[in-house]
Design a protein around this motif. Structure first.
Motif, PDB file in Angstrom:
ATOM      1  N   GLY A   1       0.835  -1.177   0.000  1.00 29.63           N
ATOM      2  CA  GLY A   1       0.000   0.000   0.000  1.00 29.63           C
ATOM      3  C   GLY A   1       0.879   1.240   0.000  1.00 29.63           C
ATOM      4  O   GLY A   1       1.863   1.314   0.739  1.00 29.63           O
TER       5      GLY A   1
ATOM      6  N   ASP B   1       8.757   2.870  -8.497  1.00 29.40           N
ATOM      7  CA  ASP B   1       9.394   1.724  -7.841  1.00 29.40           C
ATOM      8  C   ASP B   1       8.796   0.410  -8.337  1.00 29.40           C
ATOM      9  O   ASP B   1       9.507  -0.584  -8.494  1.00 29.40           O
ATOM     10  CB  ASP B   1       9.221   1.822  -6.320  1.00 29.40           C
ATOM     11  CG  ASP B   1      10.105   2.895  -5.715  1.00 29.40           C
ATOM     12  OD1 ASP B   1      11.026   3.355  -6.429  1.00 29.40           O
ATOM     13  OD2 ASP B   1       9.879   3.278  -4.553  1.00 29.40           O
TER      14      ASP B   1
ATOM     15  N   ARG C   1      10.279  -0.452 -11.743  1.00 30.58           N
ATOM     16  CA  ARG C   1      11.700  -0.805 -11.671  1.00 30.58           C
ATOM     17  C   ARG C   1      11.937  -2.068 -10.843  1.00 30.58           C
ATOM     18  O   ARG C   1      12.649  -2.970 -11.276  1.00 30.58           O
ATOM     19  CB  ARG C   1      12.512   0.358 -11.067  1.00 30.58           C
ATOM     20  CG  ARG C   1      12.667   1.547 -12.025  1.00 30.58           C
ATOM     21  CD  ARG C   1      13.480   2.664 -11.368  1.00 30.58           C
ATOM     22  NE  ARG C   1      14.801   2.204 -10.965  1.00 30.58           N
ATOM     23  CZ  ARG C   1      15.867   2.170 -11.761  1.00 30.58           C
ATOM     24  NH1 ARG C   1      15.769   2.598 -13.005  1.00 30.58           N
ATOM     25  NH2 ARG C   1      17.021   1.739 -11.312  1.00 30.58           N
ATOM     26  N   GLU C   2      11.332  -2.124  -9.644  1.00 34.72           N
ATOM     27  CA  GLU C   2      11.670  -3.203  -8.712  1.00 34.72           C
ATOM     28  C   GLU C   2      10.812  -4.449  -8.955  1.00 34.72           C
ATOM     29  O   GLU C   2      11.317  -5.567  -8.937  1.00 34.72           O
ATOM     30  CB  GLU C   2      11.485  -2.743  -7.261  1.00 34.72           C
ATOM     31  CG  GLU C   2      12.077  -1.378  -6.934  1.00 34.72           C
ATOM     32  CD  GLU C   2      13.590  -1.354  -6.945  1.00 34.72           C
ATOM     33  OE1 GLU C   2      14.193  -2.423  -6.767  1.00 34.72           O
ATOM     34  OE2 GLU C   2      14.161  -0.258  -7.151  1.00 34.72           O
TER      35      GLU C   2
ATOM     36  N   LEU D   1      13.793  -1.097 -16.202  1.00 32.79           N
ATOM     37  CA  LEU D   1      14.782  -0.150 -15.676  1.00 32.79           C
ATOM     38  C   LEU D   1      14.965   1.067 -16.587  1.00 32.79           C
ATOM     39  O   LEU D   1      15.818   1.906 -16.324  1.00 32.79           O
ATOM     40  CB  LEU D   1      16.123  -0.860 -15.469  1.00 32.79           C
ATOM     41  CG  LEU D   1      16.066  -2.017 -14.457  1.00 32.79           C
ATOM     42  CD1 LEU D   1      17.389  -2.769 -14.448  1.00 32.79           C
ATOM     43  CD2 LEU D   1      15.742  -1.497 -13.070  1.00 32.79           C
ATOM     44  N   SER D   2      14.170   1.144 -17.647  1.00 34.96           N
ATOM     45  CA  SER D   2      14.292   2.333 -18.507  1.00 34.96           C
ATOM     46  C   SER D   2      13.680   3.559 -17.827  1.00 34.96           C
ATOM     47  O   SER D   2      13.939   4.682 -18.237  1.00 34.96           O
ATOM     48  CB  SER D   2      13.605   2.094 -19.856  1.00 34.96           C
ATOM     49  OG  SER D   2      12.187   2.105 -19.722  1.00 34.96           O
TER      50      SER D   2
ATOM     51  N   LYS E   1      13.596   6.152 -14.889  1.00 35.93           N
ATOM     52  CA  LYS E   1      14.589   6.632 -13.915  1.00 35.93           C
ATOM     53  C   LYS E   1      13.928   7.530 -12.873  1.00 35.93           C
ATOM     54  O   LYS E   1      12.999   8.280 -13.198  1.00 35.93           O
ATOM     55  CB  LYS E   1      15.690   7.431 -14.618  1.00 35.93           C
ATOM     56  CG  LYS E   1      16.332   6.742 -15.817  1.00 35.93           C
ATOM     57  CD  LYS E   1      17.072   5.493 -15.413  1.00 35.93           C
ATOM     58  CE  LYS E   1      17.699   4.820 -16.634  1.00 35.93           C
ATOM     59  NZ  LYS E   1      18.170   3.459 -16.305  1.00 35.93           N
ATOM     60  N   GLY E   2      14.464   7.482 -11.673  1.00 37.53           N
ATOM     61  CA  GLY E   2      13.998   8.388 -10.627  1.00 37.53           C
ATOM     62  C   GLY E   2      14.984   9.525 -10.440  1.00 37.53           C
ATOM     63  O   GLY E   2      16.194   9.300 -10.389  1.00 37.53           O
ATOM     64  N   GLY E   3      14.500  10.758 -10.328  1.00 35.32           N
ATOM     65  CA  GLY E   3      15.401  11.892 -10.148  1.00 35.32           C
ATOM     66  C   GLY E   3      15.171  12.648  -8.852  1.00 35.32           C
ATOM     67  O   GLY E   3      16.109  13.115  -8.215  1.00 35.32           O
TER      68      GLY E   3
ATOM     69  N   TRP F   1      11.879  11.943  -6.817  1.00 34.07           N
ATOM     70  CA  TRP F   1      10.902  11.204  -6.013  1.00 34.07           C
ATOM     71  C   TRP F   1       9.893  12.135  -5.345  1.00 34.07           C
ATOM     72  O   TRP F   1       9.333  11.825  -4.311  1.00 34.07           O
ATOM     73  CB  TRP F   1      11.619  10.326  -4.972  1.00 34.07           C
ATOM     74  CG  TRP F   1      12.563   9.373  -5.631  1.00 34.07           C
ATOM     75  CD1 TRP F   1      12.232   8.182  -6.217  1.00 34.07           C
ATOM     76  CD2 TRP F   1      13.971   9.520  -5.810  1.00 34.07           C
ATOM     77  NE1 TRP F   1      13.360   7.588  -6.747  1.00 34.07           N
ATOM     78  CE2 TRP F   1      14.433   8.383  -6.504  1.00 34.07           C
ATOM     79  CE3 TRP F   1      14.887  10.517  -5.451  1.00 34.07           C
ATOM     80  CZ2 TRP F   1      15.772   8.209  -6.851  1.00 34.07           C
ATOM     81  CZ3 TRP F   1      16.217  10.345  -5.792  1.00 34.07           C
ATOM     82  CH2 TRP F   1      16.649   9.204  -6.482  1.00 34.07           C
TER      83      TRP F   1
ATOM     84  N   THR G   1      10.077   4.059 -22.180  1.00 33.81           N
ATOM     85  CA  THR G   1      11.099   4.090 -23.222  1.00 33.81           C
ATOM     86  C   THR G   1      11.486   2.685 -23.668  1.00 33.81           C
ATOM     87  O   THR G   1      11.860   2.478 -24.827  1.00 33.81           O
ATOM     88  CB  THR G   1      12.330   4.860 -22.700  1.00 33.81           C
ATOM     89  OG1 THR G   1      11.931   6.186 -22.383  1.00 33.81           O
ATOM     90  CG2 THR G   1      13.443   4.905 -23.734  1.00 33.81           C
TER      91      THR G   1
END
Lengths: 159, 551
Positions: free
Chosen positions: A20, A26, A29-30, A35-36, A38-40, A42, A76
């Protein structure tokens, strides 16, 4: 306690168990392994994590994962068609529209959202479309020119 | 499109750089546009743990007590890392090259010296669990007086910031509290100068703000080593620093990097690797230590603030005869790289200009601000801003065109710099000539004929030397065709142009054997020799015509 969700990612059905409050960034990605994205920051300010949800650009870091159940996500990783690059990707390569490359996936998705709706944008349209995306390396001119090139079909390796 | 001006630089290097001016695809571009470039955080590990850091909310405070008992019992917490867990908890980056004393702990022990300073780490099964546990840590502080201004920090009675440097100044060569430049006699020169211009310049800290924040993942290998995926800009620098802090041999660390999401100098400080490695050692699991954006802004080093005072003496004929400078670098609470920036600043005090009398004092000062570090030309950038503002003011004061004023004072080959290095392979004059031509900026003939190869000597602008023959040129200069005046007065009140402007012409040196330099220009300038590129600016005469290497 985790919740199962299903959605489409670049045309494929995917499923994930999410906590929750987990955000889409995340989760992609996780949990899904894309993985394309990206976090800059958050916190919804830099545009780096931009993805398309049902065709509209959205900041995945401040989008609840559970809210995308049943919807269609584009990133992407799904731009390419086999060996062929998307015209935006070719134009970014030719126009030197990336340096460190970290903001590039978000820029590409913001630009794709524009071109999908408006294939013949003005320069002002492009500036507006990428206005929420921060680039710290090249500056914005090469990126704007690349998007305009892609719209005009000037890209050499056009798919 | 880029141009490779071989007419200027041919004698610098013999190779034929076919790539310059030609589009060349970067090898990493395909990865960037497909989202497959491997940044450090794009490596996945089962059972990855997450390190989060408790940071000081105060700019200067004594830590009375830390109670982490509730945090240790919080869900998902695997390990608390305290200052006592750090094997070598005092370091300075440049100690790797024996420059400066260890002054910065990885985790604060008794005193915090800036807002954001790390105090304690929590390793947990998720970032969220680590953050929730951090909120349970209770720290009791005694706040201490803080100082945030470089000049305030140097006053008697100012709070002492850094225990290693109690006087708030970095110590050079074990005894000097600042860097000095002493060249010629500025006091005598100021007395003889026709005009003196003095001003104060200042630059704030600047955050690099890379879109990828600083971070690293340390992974225990099967052979007792640790593989470290990192965003660092300085892979081996970070490896050695991490080995020192963890008291391990450097061959126990295997660093993998090279794909960096923007750095600009902000990823050279080895901010995360030592603690991610320590956490991996203490837990036996892969550990990620990744800055959030707020941490990047508050704790990641910025470009340091600088304050610069400059006093220049100039003659009416345009020669700068004296410069006195005093500069303060705000290093923040610890040294990192500012001590080195000050050394670069000292060498650059005259800028790219020959000034026969220079006197400079430059301080690396500790304050209770975030420690500063490298950023794009640090040590020189703010100084250049100050110097070039000053150059415009000086040019206006003597009524000269600002570009001609720079050409007149530019380093020539053979000039002695204030820090006693001979100027070699100078090209400012030629660059200015090319720039003027491209911008349709009118330069008078004598300035178009000047060359970096002529007139250089460390005595060339001596104040007392009035024996050289100045040539007189008409004061009136053709106005730009569009009627605008591009020389805006900066000094108030603007000093009117002298009735006759005197340009300083240097005697030509004896021609080197085997070359034929152009003769000293007579009153009526001969047409410049043909240039390879078809242009007729002075730069064309510079090297390709002679076809010789300078030195």
């Amino acid at each position: 306690m985790k919740t199962p969700i299903q959605f489409q990612l670049n045309g494929e059905d995917v499923a994930a168990f999410v906590e929750g409050g987990a955000n889409l960034l995340d989760t992609l990605r996780e949990a899904v392994g894309d993985l394309s994205v990206k976090g800059g920051c958050w916190q919804g300010t830099c545009g780096t994590c931009t993805v398309l949800i049902d065709g509209s650009p959205r900041l995945s870091c401040i989008t609840l994962a559970e809210s995308v159940a049943g919807r269609s996500i584009e990133t992407t990783a799904g731009l390419r068609r086999g060996a062929d690059l998307h015209p935006l990707q070719s134009a970014f390569m030719e126009r030197f529209a990336a340096q460190c490359g970290y903001c590039t996936p978000g820029m590409l998705m913001a630009a794709k959202a524009l071109l999908d709706k408006n294939p013949n944008p003005t320069r002002e349209n492009v500036v507006e479309a990428i206005g929420g995306n921060i680039c710290r390396c090249t500056g914005y001119e090469p990126i704007i020119n690349a998007v305009l090139d892609a719209a005009r079909g000037d890209s050499r390796h056009r798919a | 499109m880029l141009e490779f001006r071989k007419d200027i630089f041919a004698d610098e290097r013999d190779d034929n750089l076919q790539e310059v001016g030609q589009p060349t695809q970067r090898q990493d571009m395909l990865g960037h546009v497909t989202g497959t470039s491997p940044y450090y955080d794009d490596h996945r590990f089962a059972n990855l743990l997450h390190l989060k850091i408790l940071r000081s909310p105060h700019a200067h405070a004594r830590i009375r007590s830390i109670d982490d008992s509730a945090a240790a019992r919080a869900p998902g917490v695997k390990r608390i890392i305290r200052a006592a867990d750090v094997p070598v908890n005092l370091n300075t980056l440049l100690s790797l090259i024996q420059f400066g004393k260890d002054d910065e702990p990885s985790l604060a022990t008794d005193v915090v010296r800036y807002k954001g300073e790390p105090i304690l780490g929590i390793v947990a099964t998720s970032e969220r669990a680590a953050l929730e546990a951090l909120a349970l840590v209770r720290v009791s502080y005694d706040q201490l007086p803080a100082v945030f201004d470089v000049e305030e920090a140097l006053k008697p009675g100012a709070p002492s910031v850094n225990a290693t440097y109690p006087k708030n100044t970095f110590e050079y060569y074990g005894k000097y509290d600042h860097q000095k430049v002493r060249f010629g006699d500025v006091e005598a020169a100021f007395k003889q100068a026709d005009i003196v211009v003095e001003d104060r310049y200042q630059m704030s800290p600047i955050e690099h703000a890379p879109t990828e924040t600083n971070g690293s993942i340390a992974v225990p290998d099967t052979n007792g080593r640790f593989i470290v995926y990192t965003s660092t800009q300085a892979l081996f620098f970070s490896l050695d620093t991490s080995a020192k802090i963890n008291a391990v041999q450097s061959n126990q660390l295997h660093f993998i990097g090279g794909t960096v999401g923007g750095g600009f100098g902000g990823k050279v400080d080895t901010l995360t690797e030592p603690l991610s490695i320590l956490a991996a050692r203490l837990t036996g699991a892969p550990v990620r230590y990744r800055f959030g954006r707020h941490e990047e802004m508050q704790f990641g080093s910025p470009r340091g603030a600088e304050r610069i005072y400059i006093k220049d003496g100039v003659m009416k004929d345009g020669r700068i005869v004296a410069r006195q400078a005093r500069a303060y670098f705000d290093s923040g609470a610890y040294t990192r790289l500012s001590s080195y920036a000050v050394v670069k600043c000292a060498a650059h005090i005259p800028g790219p200009y020959t000034i026969p009398n220079v006197h400079a004092d430059i301080y690396c000062v500790f304050t209770n601000r975030t420690p500063a570090t490298a950023m794009r030309g640090f040590g020189v950038t703010a100084l250049d801003f100050a110097l070039e503002c000053q150059m415009d003011k000086l040019a206006t004061a003597v009524g000269m065109d600002p570009l001609e004023f720079r050409i007149l004072n530019a380093y020539r080959d053979g000039d002695m710099k204030a820090h006693r290095r001979e100027a070699k392979n100078c090209a400012l004059i030629e660059c200015a000539q090319v720039a003027a031509e491209k911008a349709n900026w009118p330069l008078r003939d004598e300035f178009r004929r000047m060359s970096s190869r002529q007139g250089g000597t460390h005595e060339r602008a001596g104040v007392a030397d009035r024996t050289r023959t100045p040539i007189l040129v008409p004061a009136a200069k053709p106005a730009p065709a569009d009627g605008t005046d591009r020389t805006r007065p900066i000094v108030t009140p603007p000093v009117p142009a002298a009735p006759q402007r005197i340009a300083y012409e240097r005697p030509a040196p004896p021609p080197p054997a085997g070359t034929a330099p152009p003769p000293p220009p007579p009153r009526s300038a001969p047409p410049p020799p043909p240039a390879p590129a078809g242009s007729t600016h002075g730069a064309a005469r510079f090297s390709s015509v002679f076809g010789t290497r300078r030195r």
